[in-house]
Design a protein around this motif. Structure first.
Motif, PDB file in Angstrom:
ATOM      1  N   MET A  75       0.829  -1.204   0.000  1.00 49.34           N
ATOM      2  CA  MET A  75       0.000   0.000   0.000  1.00 49.34           C
ATOM      3  C   MET A  75       0.865   1.256   0.000  1.00 49.34           C
ATOM      4  O   MET A  75       1.921   1.304   0.613  1.00 49.34           O
ATOM      5  CB  MET A  75      -0.953  -0.004   1.186  1.00 49.34           C
TER       6      MET A  75
ATOM      7  N   PHE B 173      -2.336   7.729  -0.337  1.00 43.65           N
ATOM      8  CA  PHE B 173      -3.332   8.139  -1.326  1.00 43.65           C
ATOM      9  C   PHE B 173      -3.890   9.494  -0.900  1.00 43.65           C
ATOM     10  O   PHE B 173      -4.315   9.660   0.237  1.00 43.65           O
ATOM     11  CB  PHE B 173      -4.443   7.090  -1.391  1.00 43.65           C
TER      12      PHE B 173
ATOM     13  N   CYS C  58     -13.047   4.085   2.875  1.00 43.11           N
ATOM     14  CA  CYS C  58     -12.247   2.932   3.288  1.00 43.11           C
ATOM     15  C   CYS C  58     -12.937   1.618   2.925  1.00 43.11           C
ATOM     16  O   CYS C  58     -14.149   1.469   3.088  1.00 43.11           O
ATOM     17  CB  CYS C  58     -12.023   3.019   4.795  1.00 43.11           C
ATOM     18  N   SER C  59     -12.152   0.667   2.433  1.00 43.57           N
ATOM     19  CA  SER C  59     -12.677  -0.641   2.036  1.00 43.57           C
ATOM     20  C   SER C  59     -13.120  -1.493   3.227  1.00 43.57           C
ATOM     21  O   SER C  59     -13.883  -2.437   3.050  1.00 43.57           O
ATOM     22  CB  SER C  59     -11.613  -1.428   1.258  1.00 43.57           C
TER      23      SER C  59
ATOM     24  N   ILE D 198     -10.089   7.169   2.382  1.00 41.35           N
ATOM     25  CA  ILE D 198      -8.876   6.356   2.333  1.00 41.35           C
ATOM     26  C   ILE D 198      -7.619   7.232   2.356  1.00 41.35           C
ATOM     27  O   ILE D 198      -7.603   8.337   1.840  1.00 41.35           O
ATOM     28  CB  ILE D 198      -8.840   5.387   1.134  1.00 41.35           C
TER      29      ILE D 198
ATOM     30  N   TRP E 268      -4.527   5.195   2.263  1.00 43.96           N
ATOM     31  CA  TRP E 268      -3.587   4.214   1.726  1.00 43.96           C
ATOM     32  C   TRP E 268      -4.295   3.397   0.661  1.00 43.96           C
ATOM     33  O   TRP E 268      -5.450   3.003   0.833  1.00 43.96           O
ATOM     34  CB  TRP E 268      -3.076   3.291   2.833  1.00 43.96           C
ATOM     35  N   LEU E 269      -3.596   3.123  -0.451  1.00 41.14           N
ATOM     36  CA  LEU E 269      -4.200   2.379  -1.558  1.00 41.14           C
ATOM     37  C   LEU E 269      -3.208   1.373  -2.122  1.00 41.14           C
ATOM     38  O   LEU E 269      -2.026   1.678  -2.291  1.00 41.14           O
ATOM     39  CB  LEU E 269      -4.623   3.346  -2.672  1.00 41.14           C
ATOM     40  N   ASP E 270      -3.705   0.160  -2.415  1.00 42.01           N
ATOM     41  CA  ASP E 270      -2.926  -0.834  -3.138  1.00 42.01           C
ATOM     42  C   ASP E 270      -3.376  -0.757  -4.594  1.00 42.01           C
ATOM     43  O   ASP E 270      -4.539  -1.027  -4.909  1.00 42.01           O
ATOM     44  CB  ASP E 270      -3.168  -2.241  -2.588  1.00 42.01           C
ATOM     45  N   ASP E 271      -2.467  -0.361  -5.487  1.00 39.48           N
ATOM     46  CA  ASP E 271      -2.814  -0.165  -6.899  1.00 39.48           C
ATOM     47  C   ASP E 271      -3.277  -1.447  -7.584  1.00 39.48           C
ATOM     48  O   ASP E 271      -4.152  -1.419  -8.443  1.00 39.48           O
ATOM     49  CB  ASP E 271      -1.621   0.418  -7.667  1.00 39.48           C
TER      50      ASP E 271
ATOM     51  N   LYS F 228      -6.715  -2.489  -5.751  1.00 39.87           N
ATOM     52  CA  LYS F 228      -7.610  -1.327  -5.591  1.00 39.87           C
ATOM     53  C   LYS F 228      -8.282  -1.317  -4.220  1.00 39.87           C
ATOM     54  O   LYS F 228      -9.374  -0.800  -4.058  1.00 39.87           O
ATOM     55  CB  LYS F 228      -8.672  -1.264  -6.699  1.00 39.87           C
TER      56      LYS F 228
ATOM     57  N   GLY G 122      -8.413   0.198  -0.597  1.00 36.16           N
ATOM     58  CA  GLY G 122      -7.988   1.416   0.070  1.00 36.16           C
ATOM     59  C   GLY G 122      -8.396   1.410   1.526  1.00 36.16           C
ATOM     60  O   GLY G 122      -9.484   0.944   1.874  1.00 36.16           O
TER      61      GLY G 122
ATOM     62  N   TYR H 222      -5.627   1.266   8.462  1.00 39.57           N
ATOM     63  CA  TYR H 222      -4.286   0.899   8.008  1.00 39.57           C
ATOM     64  C   TYR H 222      -3.363   0.641   9.192  1.00 39.57           C
ATOM     65  O   TYR H 222      -2.680  -0.376   9.239  1.00 39.57           O
ATOM     66  CB  TYR H 222      -3.706   1.995   7.118  1.00 39.57           C
TER      67      TYR H 222
END
Length: 96
Positions: A38, A41, A48-49, A56, A58-61, A64, A66, A72
């Motif tokens: 992550m 972002f 937030c997921s 969000i 923080w994001l994992d590209d 996806k 977040g 986090y």
């Protein structure tokens, strides 16, 4: 208050405390989130997921997924703790 359409109003501190308590009540399954990949972002508007309450941070590209800052930090701490406990179990197994 029957017959009125009054909306209860709470102070900002009480609201923040209630939101924090709600956010901390959510937890992902161990090992499910790609915490290590992550990245910070900066955009607004995406929730937030995990908690679906805060924006969000923080994001994992790739996936996806977040997470807000609170989720986090909690998930990072829990994944570190889980990894350390797994390492101790493996060390004990090797010693036997």
């Amino acid at each position: 208050m029957p017959g009125t359409n009054a909306v209860p109003i709470i102070c900002e501190k009480c609201h923040s405390t209630a939101v924090a308590r709600e956010v901390l009540s959510f937890r992902a399954l161990p090992g499910l989130l790609p915490i290590a990949s992550m990245k910070p972002f900066e955009k607004d508007g995406v929730l937030c997921s995990i908690c679906h309450i805060k924006r969000i941070a923080w994001l994992d590209d790739e996936t996806k997924i977040g997470l807000c800052q609170t989720c986090y930090e909690r998930e990072k701490e829990l994944s570190t703790r889980d990894r350390d406990s797994q390492r101790r179990v493996e060390e004990r197994s090797d010693a036997i």
